[in-house]
Every structure is written in C-alpha cells, then in structure tokens.
Design a protein around this motif. Structure first.
Motif, PDB file in Angstrom:
ATOM      1  N   THR A 108       0.821  -1.204   0.000  1.00 27.63           N
ATOM      2  CA  THR A 108       0.000   0.000   0.000  1.00 27.63           C
ATOM      3  C   THR A 108       0.856   1.255   0.000  1.00 27.63           C
ATOM      4  N   ALA A 109       2.021   1.170   0.621  1.00 27.34           N
ATOM      5  CA  ALA A 109       2.904   2.339   0.695  1.00 27.34           C
ATOM      6  C   ALA A 109       3.416   2.737  -0.667  1.00 27.34           C
ATOM      7  N   PHE A 110       3.770   1.751  -1.477  1.00 26.46           N
ATOM      8  CA  PHE A 110       4.421   2.065  -2.744  1.00 26.46           C
ATOM      9  C   PHE A 110       3.464   2.048  -3.929  1.00 26.46           C
ATOM     10  N   GLY A 111       2.265   1.473  -3.760  1.00 25.85           N
ATOM     11  CA  GLY A 111       1.304   1.435  -4.853  1.00 25.85           C
ATOM     12  C   GLY A 111       0.893   2.820  -5.344  1.00 25.85           C
ATOM     13  N   LEU A 165      -1.930  19.085  -6.048  1.00 24.67           N
ATOM     14  CA  LEU A 165      -0.685  18.322  -5.981  1.00 24.67           C
ATOM     15  C   LEU A 165      -0.594  17.376  -7.167  1.00 24.67           C
ATOM     16  N   GLU A 166       0.632  17.132  -7.625  1.00 27.65           N
ATOM     17  CA  GLU A 166       0.854  16.133  -8.655  1.00 27.65           C
ATOM     18  C   GLU A 166       0.534  14.749  -8.076  1.00 27.65           C
ATOM     19  N   PRO A 167       0.056  13.820  -8.913  1.00 30.48           N
ATOM     20  CA  PRO A 167      -0.324  12.492  -8.402  1.00 30.48           C
ATOM     21  C   PRO A 167       0.767  11.789  -7.616  1.00 30.48           C
ATOM     22  N   VAL A 168       2.028  11.920  -8.041  1.00 27.63           N
ATOM     23  CA  VAL A 168       3.103  11.222  -7.346  1.00 27.63           C
ATOM     24  C   VAL A 168       3.258  11.736  -5.925  1.00 27.63           C
ATOM     25  N   PHE A 169       3.084  13.050  -5.724  1.00 26.65           N
ATOM     26  CA  PHE A 169       3.216  13.614  -4.374  1.00 26.65           C
ATOM     27  C   PHE A 169       1.973  13.325  -3.534  1.00 26.65           C
ATOM     28  N   ALA A 170       0.809  13.314  -4.186  1.00 25.74           N
ATOM     29  CA  ALA A 170      -0.405  12.945  -3.460  1.00 25.74           C
ATOM     30  C   ALA A 170      -0.319  11.503  -2.965  1.00 25.74           C
ATOM     31  N   GLY A 171       0.262  10.629  -3.789  1.00 32.66           N
ATOM     32  CA  GLY A 171       0.427   9.237  -3.374  1.00 32.66           C
ATOM     33  C   GLY A 171       1.368   9.087  -2.199  1.00 32.66           C
ATOM     34  N   VAL A 183       1.654  10.917   0.354  1.00 36.94           N
ATOM     35  CA  VAL A 183       1.050  11.304   1.627  1.00 36.94           C
ATOM     36  C   VAL A 183       0.546  10.088   2.396  1.00 36.94           C
ATOM     37  N   THR A 184       0.182   9.023   1.689  1.00 36.78           N
ATOM     38  CA  THR A 184      -0.340   7.834   2.366  1.00 36.78           C
ATOM     39  C   THR A 184       0.762   6.868   2.813  1.00 36.78           C
ATOM     40  N   ILE A 185       2.019   7.161   2.456  1.00 35.49           N
ATOM     41  CA  ILE A 185       3.114   6.251   2.824  1.00 35.49           C
ATOM     42  C   ILE A 185       3.229   6.079   4.339  1.00 35.49           C
ATOM     43  N   PRO A 186       3.138   7.147   5.157  1.00 28.65           N
ATOM     44  CA  PRO A 186       3.233   6.940   6.607  1.00 28.65           C
ATOM     45  C   PRO A 186       2.190   5.968   7.141  1.00 28.65           C
ATOM     46  N   PHE A 187       0.957   6.059   6.649  1.00 27.77           N
ATOM     47  CA  PHE A 187      -0.071   5.109   7.095  1.00 27.77           C
ATOM     48  C   PHE A 187       0.369   3.683   6.806  1.00 27.77           C
ATOM     49  N   ALA A 188       0.816   3.451   5.588  1.00 29.67           N
ATOM     50  CA  ALA A 188       1.142   2.089   5.175  1.00 29.67           C
ATOM     51  C   ALA A 188       2.322   1.524   5.952  1.00 29.67           C
ATOM     52  N   LEU A 189       3.377   2.306   6.098  1.00 30.78           N
ATOM     53  CA  LEU A 189       4.574   1.807   6.774  1.00 30.78           C
ATOM     54  C   LEU A 189       4.326   1.574   8.262  1.00 30.78           C
ATOM     55  N   VAL A 190       3.626   2.509   8.908  1.00 29.47           N
ATOM     56  CA  VAL A 190       3.333   2.336  10.336  1.00 29.47           C
ATOM     57  C   VAL A 190       2.401   1.148  10.548  1.00 29.47           C
ATOM     58  N   SER A 191       1.397   1.000   9.670  1.00 28.10           N
ATOM     59  CA  SER A 191       0.472  -0.129   9.821  1.00 28.10           C
ATOM     60  C   SER A 191       1.175  -1.453   9.580  1.00 28.10           C
ATOM     61  N   ALA A 192       2.191  -1.463   8.704  1.00 27.07           N
ATOM     62  CA  ALA A 192       2.948  -2.695   8.489  1.00 27.07           C
ATOM     63  C   ALA A 192       3.655  -3.113   9.777  1.00 27.07           C
ATOM     64  N   TYR A 193       4.207  -2.149  10.484  1.00 29.50           N
ATOM     65  CA  TYR A 193       4.916  -2.454  11.730  1.00 29.50           C
ATOM     66  C   TYR A 193       3.937  -2.877  12.836  1.00 29.50           C
ATOM     67  N   THR A 194       2.822  -2.135  12.981  1.00 22.70           N
ATOM     68  CA  THR A 194       1.883  -2.490  14.042  1.00 22.70           C
ATOM     69  C   THR A 194       1.151  -3.802  13.736  1.00 22.70           C
ATOM     70  N   ALA A 195       1.023  -4.142  12.443  1.00 25.57           N
ATOM     71  CA  ALA A 195       0.451  -5.452  12.107  1.00 25.57           C
ATOM     72  C   ALA A 195       1.367  -6.563  12.590  1.00 25.57           C
TER      73      ALA A 195
END
Length: 342
Positions: free
Chosen positions: A6-9, A164-170, A172-184
């Motif tokens: 999810t972080a990199f998608g 925002l350009e799509p790449v920068f908008a995408g 913004v969700t990286i922190p959610f994905a990376l933190v959720s990977a660790y807490t999972a």
C-alpha cells in the motif's frame, strides 16, 4: 506485506502518470497489472504445493455455486460503482439490486441443496453459526468499506483541491502504510494476549487519525496541509495494523482447518463488497457537495466541505465497526465468565 505494498502502490501510480502524461498515464496503471500478473504466475508455480487432487475433489469445485455467487456480487456492486454523486447518475441503476436479490436467493437454495447431497459447497453457511467468525467477518466488511474510501478522498482532495501532482499525493499515504505494516507485525504477537480488545483499541486509533486528517486538511495552510495530513495518517496507520491482522486471526481461530480456505475466501468477498459500497457512499457525498456548492463558495472552501463530508461518512462506517467490535468483546467476556463459573 499489505502495508508495504500500500505504501508504494499510490506512489508508483503517481510516477506512471508523470511518465505517461495526463492523457496516457492512467492507462499505464492498468498495463502495470500485466507484468505483475506474470510475476504472480511465476511465484505461484514455484511456491504453491503440488498435490494431486482426487476425482471427487475435482468434481466438488461447485462451478454453479461460484457462478451464482459471482452474479449476486456483480449485480449488488454495480449500482454502487455507478454512483458518482453527480446530476447525471441514472436512478435506474438501483434496479440491479433486484437481480442481486434473485441471484442471492437461487445461490442460497443451490448451496443448501449441494451440501445436503454430501458435496462441498462454495460457501458453508454453517460457519456463520460461529460468533467469532460471524462478528469478525462483519467487522472486516465495514472496516474495508471505510478505509479505502478515506484513501481515495484524501487523494482527490490533494490532487483536485490542493493541486498536488499524483506522485506527491500518493506519497502522503506512505506513513499510514509503513506504520500499519509495523503495528500489524506487533499485533500478530499481541493478539493472543489481548484478543478483541486489541482490535477495538486499533479502531479507536483509526477514528482518531482520520479525524485529525480532515481537521488538519481544513485548518492548515495549503503548503503545510500535505505534511500534517501525512502525520495524521501515520496515527491512523498505527491503529490500522492492530485491526486487520489481529481481526483475521480472531475471525478464523475457531474455524476448522479443513474449512479455512472457504472461510478466508468468504471474508475476501465481504471486504470487496464493503469496499465498493464505502467508496460509492463517501465519494458520491464528496462530489455531491462539490456540485451543490461550486457556484456559491471559493474553490478551496468547497473542497474543504466536500472532503469533510466524505470523511464523515467513512468515520461513521468505522464507528459501526467499533460497535461491532465492542459487541464481540462483550460476547467473548461473557462466554469466558460462563466457562470460569462452570
């Protein structure tokens, strides 16, 4: 793994749009599935166990049940997928729900008849007699109705509202994905000790994070909003990791191993249906607000209101998941007290 992908998608999607341009970039998002699909086939051939099926197992694939279930899901999801919140939405799209009711009725009849003949149906309705499975499935369905919709609304707000350009908008969700990977990962270790209480705490944290996300989006200066929204999504991600992975464990804990595949696939169907309904409800609210307010307020103010209204729909869905989690927690504690006094 879901958190990492999810972080990199979204970021990879933004890069493809930047490479292909506004006209052809979105097409690359679909073409990307070709090499990914080939890679999946390669790893499936290499890693999945090779076991010869008996003739009776091959006959028990229940193709008629699968086709009926597919028809029910398709006709149920179509009107929600076709809902945009715009003035051009065709009200006749809801007639598809009649087809969903018919397909579902025939599907239930066929599955009960198929099981009565001693065959292996696509869906085992006996699984729903287990409270742990039934409650966990409902929690996952409602949760997945909310979270993907929140991601989509965030992306729409960042790209359309803040430009925002799509790449920068995408990104913004990286922190959610990376933190959720660790807490999972942590949740997998803690679920045996804390049980459903861990999932309930995770849902509360997700609500807090998404609430902060919309609050910071509205009150922050536009140049700071993406950074502050990313921080809020990290809070939501901390809770998200304690929801999905532990809930999966609790949902399947009492399911017999021989029925694990069917139980897991039924949970996936619930998640996909929930996602379609949640995305339709939240985004139609978002766009309906834009259509209603576009000629009365400034552009950014309209996006603020649309984003807020759409996120409120998603948060309401997560609140339903919280109620279901508390209900399941109460049932488990009552059952434990009965066992202790027995």
């Amino acid at each position: 793994m879901i958190g990492i992908s999810t972080a990199f998608g979204p970021t990879l999607g933004g890069l493809l749009i930047a490479v292909g341009g506004p006209q052809n970039g979105w097409r690359l998002l679909f073409w990307m599935n070709i090499p990914l699909g080939i890679a999946l086939l390669f790893f499936a051939a290499r890693l999945l166990p090779r076991k010869q099926l008996r003739d009776d197992q091959v006959r028990d694939l229940d193709p008629i049940g699968v086709l009926l279930l597919g028809g029910a899901v398709l006709t149920f999801m179509l009107p929600f997928v076709l809902t945009t919140g715009g003035p051009d939405d065709d009200p006749r799209r809801w007639f598809f729900l009649i087809g969903a009711a018919l397909f579902s009725s025939v599907f239930v009849w066929w599955e009960l008849r198929y099981a009565a003949r001693g065959r292996s149906p696509a869906v085992r309705f006996s699984l729903f007699r287990r409270a742990s499975y039934r409650n966990g499935l409902l929690i996952a369905t409602v949760y997945f109705a909310a979270v993907p919709a929140s991601f989509l609304l965030t992306t729409l707000y960042l790209q359309e509202g803040l430009k925002l350009e799509p790449v920068f908008a995408g990104m913004v969700t990286i922190p959610f994905a990376l933190v959720s990977a660790y807490t999972a990962y942590l949740g997998g270790r803690l679920v045996e000790k804390w049980g459903r209480a861990l999932v309930v705490g995770g849902i509360v944290t997700v609500i807090l994070g998404f609430g902060l996300n919309v609050l910071l989006a509205v009150i922050s200066p536009p140049e700071l909003a993406p950074w502050l929204m990313a921080a809020a999504l990290a809070v939501a991600g901390a809770g998200g990791g304690f929801v999905v992975s532990p809930n999966q464990t609790l949902t399947l804990a009492e399911v017999p191993v021989t029925e694990g595949g069917v139980a897991g696939s039924m949970a996936q169907v619930g998640q996909r249906v929930g996602t379609a309904i949640g995305v339709a409800a939240a985004t139609s609210t978002f766009f309906a607000t834009l259509y209603a307010k576009a000629h009365h307020e400034s552009s950014l103010a309209v996006y603020h209101e649309g984003f807020r209204n759409g996120i409120l729909v998603a948060v309401a869905l997560i609140a339903v998941a919280l109620v279901l989690g508390l209900f399941d927690l109460g049932q488990r504690r009552h059952a434990h007290e009965q066992e202790a006094t027995a």
